[in-house]
Scaffold this motif. Structure first.
Motif, PDB file in Angstrom:
ATOM      1  N   VAL A  48       0.827  -1.195   0.000  1.00  0.00           N
ATOM      2  CA  VAL A  48       0.000   0.000   0.000  1.00  0.00           C
ATOM      3  C   VAL A  48       0.871   1.258   0.000  1.00  0.00           C
ATOM      4  CG1 VAL A  48      -1.928  -1.126   1.158  1.00  0.00           C
ATOM      5  CG2 VAL A  48      -0.178   0.005   2.527  1.00  0.00           C
ATOM      6  N   LYS A  49       0.301   2.342  -0.529  1.00  0.00           N
ATOM      7  CA  LYS A  49       1.031   3.603  -0.626  1.00  0.00           C
ATOM      8  C   LYS A  49       0.175   4.732  -0.070  1.00  0.00           C
ATOM      9  CE  LYS A  49       3.019   6.781  -4.054  1.00  0.00           C
ATOM     10  NZ  LYS A  49       3.265   7.012  -5.516  1.00  0.00           N
ATOM     11  N   ASN A  50       0.804   5.615   0.675  1.00  0.00           N
ATOM     12  CA  ASN A  50       0.099   6.775   1.196  1.00  0.00           C
ATOM     13  C   ASN A  50       0.133   7.890   0.159  1.00  0.00           C
ATOM     14  OD1 ASN A  50      -0.271   9.406   2.689  1.00  0.00           O
ATOM     15  ND2 ASN A  50      -0.587   7.968   4.377  1.00  0.00           N
ATOM     16  N   ASN A  51      -1.055   8.300  -0.290  1.00  0.00           N
ATOM     17  CA  ASN A  51      -1.143   9.308  -1.347  1.00  0.00           C
ATOM     18  C   ASN A  51      -0.590  10.666  -0.927  1.00  0.00           C
ATOM     19  OD1 ASN A  51      -1.990   8.088  -3.668  1.00  0.00           O
ATOM     20  ND2 ASN A  51      -4.171   8.493  -3.362  1.00  0.00           N
ATOM     21  N   LYS A  52      -0.583  10.937   0.373  1.00  0.00           N
ATOM     22  CA  LYS A  52      -0.104  12.231   0.847  1.00  0.00           C
ATOM     23  C   LYS A  52       1.412  12.259   1.011  1.00  0.00           C
ATOM     24  CE  LYS A  52      -4.348  13.527   3.293  1.00  0.00           C
ATOM     25  NZ  LYS A  52      -4.959  13.836   4.617  1.00  0.00           N
ATOM     26  N   SER A  53       1.956  11.241   1.693  1.00  0.00           N
ATOM     27  CA  SER A  53       3.389  11.237   2.011  1.00  0.00           C
ATOM     28  C   SER A  53       4.233  10.436   1.031  1.00  0.00           C
ATOM     29  CB  SER A  53       3.596  10.667   3.421  1.00  0.00           C
ATOM     30  OG  SER A  53       3.237   9.291   3.454  1.00  0.00           O
ATOM     31  N   GLY A  54       3.586   9.532   0.270  1.00  0.00           N
ATOM     32  CA  GLY A  54       4.334   8.670  -0.633  1.00  0.00           C
ATOM     33  C   GLY A  54       4.912   7.447   0.054  1.00  0.00           C
ATOM     34  N   GLU A  55       4.681   7.321   1.366  1.00  0.00           N
ATOM     35  CA  GLU A  55       5.193   6.178   2.126  1.00  0.00           C
ATOM     36  C   GLU A  55       4.572   4.871   1.630  1.00  0.00           C
ATOM     37  OE1 GLU A  55       5.427   4.600   6.795  1.00  0.00           O
ATOM     38  OE2 GLU A  55       4.175   6.326   6.252  1.00  0.00           O
ATOM     39  N   ILE A  56       5.383   3.816   1.579  1.00  0.00           N
ATOM     40  CA  ILE A  56       4.925   2.506   1.133  1.00  0.00           C
ATOM     41  C   ILE A  56       5.062   1.501   2.281  1.00  0.00           C
ATOM     42  CG2 ILE A  56       5.420   0.561  -0.400  1.00  0.00           C
ATOM     43  CD1 ILE A  56       6.148   2.555  -2.567  1.00  0.00           C
ATOM     44  N   LYS A  57       4.034   0.692   2.466  1.00  0.00           N
ATOM     45  CA  LYS A  57       4.073  -0.350   3.486  1.00  0.00           C
ATOM     46  C   LYS A  57       3.640  -1.679   2.875  1.00  0.00           C
ATOM     47  CE  LYS A  57       3.454   2.456   7.648  1.00  0.00           C
ATOM     48  NZ  LYS A  57       2.754   2.586   8.950  1.00  0.00           N
ATOM     49  N   ARG A  58       4.181  -2.750   3.434  1.00  0.00           N
ATOM     50  CA  ARG A  58       3.872  -4.102   2.986  1.00  0.00           C
ATOM     51  C   ARG A  58       3.199  -4.840   4.139  1.00  0.00           C
ATOM     52  NH1 ARG A  58       7.022  -5.167  -1.694  1.00  0.00           N
ATOM     53  NH2 ARG A  58       8.323  -3.349  -2.205  1.00  0.00           N
ATOM     54  N   LEU A  59       1.964  -5.315   3.883  1.00  0.00           N
ATOM     55  CA  LEU A  59       1.140  -5.804   4.981  1.00  0.00           C
ATOM     56  C   LEU A  59       0.474  -7.144   4.687  1.00  0.00           C
ATOM     57  CD1 LEU A  59      -0.813  -2.465   5.539  1.00  0.00           C
ATOM     58  CD2 LEU A  59       1.278  -3.157   6.712  1.00  0.00           C
ATOM     59  N   GLY A  60       0.108  -7.815   5.770  1.00  0.00           N
ATOM     60  CA  GLY A  60      -0.798  -8.944   5.672  1.00  0.00           C
ATOM     61  C   GLY A  60      -2.213  -8.431   5.800  1.00  0.00           C
ATOM     62  N   VAL A  61      -3.180  -9.181   5.291  1.00  0.00           N
ATOM     63  CA  VAL A  61      -4.560  -8.702   5.265  1.00  0.00           C
ATOM     64  C   VAL A  61      -5.111  -8.437   6.665  1.00  0.00           C
ATOM     65  CG1 VAL A  61      -5.641 -11.000   5.295  1.00  0.00           C
ATOM     66  CG2 VAL A  61      -6.811  -9.082   4.183  1.00  0.00           C
ATOM     67  N   ASN A  62      -4.592  -9.129   7.670  1.00  0.00           N
ATOM     68  CA  ASN A  62      -5.102  -8.962   9.025  1.00  0.00           C
ATOM     69  C   ASN A  62      -4.487  -7.775   9.759  1.00  0.00           C
ATOM     70  OD1 ASN A  62      -6.846 -11.247   8.985  1.00  0.00           O
ATOM     71  ND2 ASN A  62      -5.071 -12.586   9.242  1.00  0.00           N
TER      72      ASN A  62
END
Length: 277
Positions: free
Chosen positions: A86-100
């Motif tokens: 996922v990517k934050n549209n405001k900061s550009g930060e990207i995170k990799r997550l599990g669905v939970n």
């Protein structure tokens, strides 16, 4: 994804993986936007347009390793099979997550996460359905009795490509095609008036070239009721309806020498009356 797709070739596997990725990206972003503005009329919005509308986190990619993999961990370090990027549209930060961990790491509300999981589950079930039907040697002729010869498949939905590579269609895709075919038949039809006594002499193979308007007769109340039920469920192809009635012993199996059910003209006329009412 389905647990076992080893029977599929590499092209088929890649197609299904891409299909899941596209569907999940769309579902994640549309659920977020609907939750934010309370508007559900977003079915036709592209993933790119949806990302522009969302203020915060958007799903930009999805990975299915096929197994729990240490190389694709969640933000908390837990190894994942399914990783959502996922990517934050405001900061550009990207995170990799599990669905939970959508709620924990990107602060999505519980009801939003619940709806996203529900949409993801429907997508996974659709892929399982496609895979199981493919394994069972599914054929489109067993689902749709009539396909207009000049029907042009929409390249954007990739259904033609899916069929060409030997993959089955899901029930959702079949219902979509049936509606498309019915709309094409109706748009191609030309209105003609036939006396009631001529209905039994209709050239049934050329029905799609003309609209028939006449007084409906010969159908029983039970037959009419079943036809209305099918119509309201989106089943509007007259041949499909005839075969359903015959298979369920609601109509006689008598046929013309061409193979068309003799109840076909009456079903066509009744459908026209429903559509015009």
């Amino acid at each position: 994804m389905v647990k076992d797709i080893s029977f599929l070739n590499e092209e088929q596997k890649k197609f299904l993986m891409d299909y899941v990725k596209t569907k999940k990206v769309d579902a994640f972003n549309k659920v977020q936007k609907v939750a934010a503005i309370g508007y559900e009329g977003l079915e036709n919005a592209s993933s790119e347009n949806m990302q522009l509308l969302i203020d915060e986190w958007v799903l930009i990619d999805y990975i299915d390793n096929g197994f729990v993999n240490n190389n694709t961990p969640c933000e908390c370090g837990r190894p994942l099979r399914y990783q959502y990027i996922v990517k934050n549209n405001k900061s550009g930060e990207i995170k990799r997550l599990g669905v939970n961990h959508f709620e924990k790491h990107i602060s999505l509300k519980k009801h939003v996460v619940k709806q996203i999981k529900k949409e993801f589950d429907l997508i996974d079930k659709e892929i399982t359905e496609i895979s199981e039907k493919t394994k069972a040697k599914w054929s489109i002729e067993n689902e749709i009795s009539y396909i207009p010869n000049d029907y042009k498949f929409n390249k954007a939905d990739n259904i033609k490509k899916q069929l060409d590579m030997g993959l089955a269609l899901s029930a959702r895709q079949i219902n979509y095609l049936i509606k498309e075919f019915n709309q094409k038949i109706l748009s191609d039809n030309k209105t003609v008036n036939l006396p009631t006594h001529e209905v039994s002499n209709i050239d049934v193979y050329n029905y799609e070239e003309k609209k028939i308007t006449s007084t409906v007769y010969s159908l029983s109340n039970i037959q009419k009721e079943r036809i209305r039920e099918l119509y309201n469920r989106g089943v509007k192809n007259p041949e499909t309806i005839c075969e359903f009635l015959i298979k369920n012993k609601i109509a006689p199996s008598h046929r013309y020498s061409t193979g068309k059910p003799k109840i076909f003209p009456s079903v066509c006329i009744f459908l026209e009356n429903i559509n015009g009412s």
